[in-house]
Design an enzyme around this catalytic site. Sequence first.
Site: not given
Lengths: 100, 149
Positions: A19, B59-62
């Site tokens: 992001t 905004l999908v994340h890891a």
Amino acid sequence: MALDRRLDVLAVCGVGMGTSLMLKMTAEDALNSLGVDARVENTDIGSARGMSPDVVIGQGMHTSELEDLAPVVITVSDFLDKEGLVEQLRERLSEKGWLA
Amino acid sequence: MTVVGASDGVHAADWREAVRAAASVLVGVGAAGPGYPDACVRVVESSGPYIVMAKGLALVHARPEEGGLAVGVGVTRLAAPVDFGHPDNDPVDLLLTFCTPDADSHVAALSTLARQLLAGLADRLRAAPDQDALAAVLRGAVTGDRGRA
């Protein structure tokens, strides 16, 4: 007084990889269109606490925790609203005398 | 080489289901391990709904150590939007997701994605008629190949 060096800008988010990278790209575009010589980095909120940038940009849930980190702290909700960021930067950098 | 995946018309009862569904696209194309979707949920639980980076768009994340096997990018369109609890950008109908095997490999692909988003990619994705078109538009955006968009 005008800044006699490159403006140091930090884009922050929770993880510091995705992001904030998106925000960095928008900020670079916005600063470019204002003609500001700036270096924009992105990081997570924990790492940000050890830094001393001129400007911090992030969502309110993060900037509220970083209000003392930089002379200019800018809150952005919509990371794709480049024009909105340009206007905020224009106003806040002008206040500091950092816009040519 | 960036792996690309898509899912369309996904039914999600809440943001957790939406995040899991979006991240599962990356598992399905082999870019992420089986633990990645739950890790993406934990990011929001611990850091808040900041991943909702624009109106209707998350905004999908890891982190890479949560199961990033390759650089992967996915898009998921929900059958009905869900709320993340974001102060300005709810409700979310479109989820982008990415994974990366380390802290740097994704930067080029994601920077390209950011430029494309600033140039209206989200609207082009929302206008895609089906899952194959979603994937084609996203693939074109991250690889520079304009595809059939």
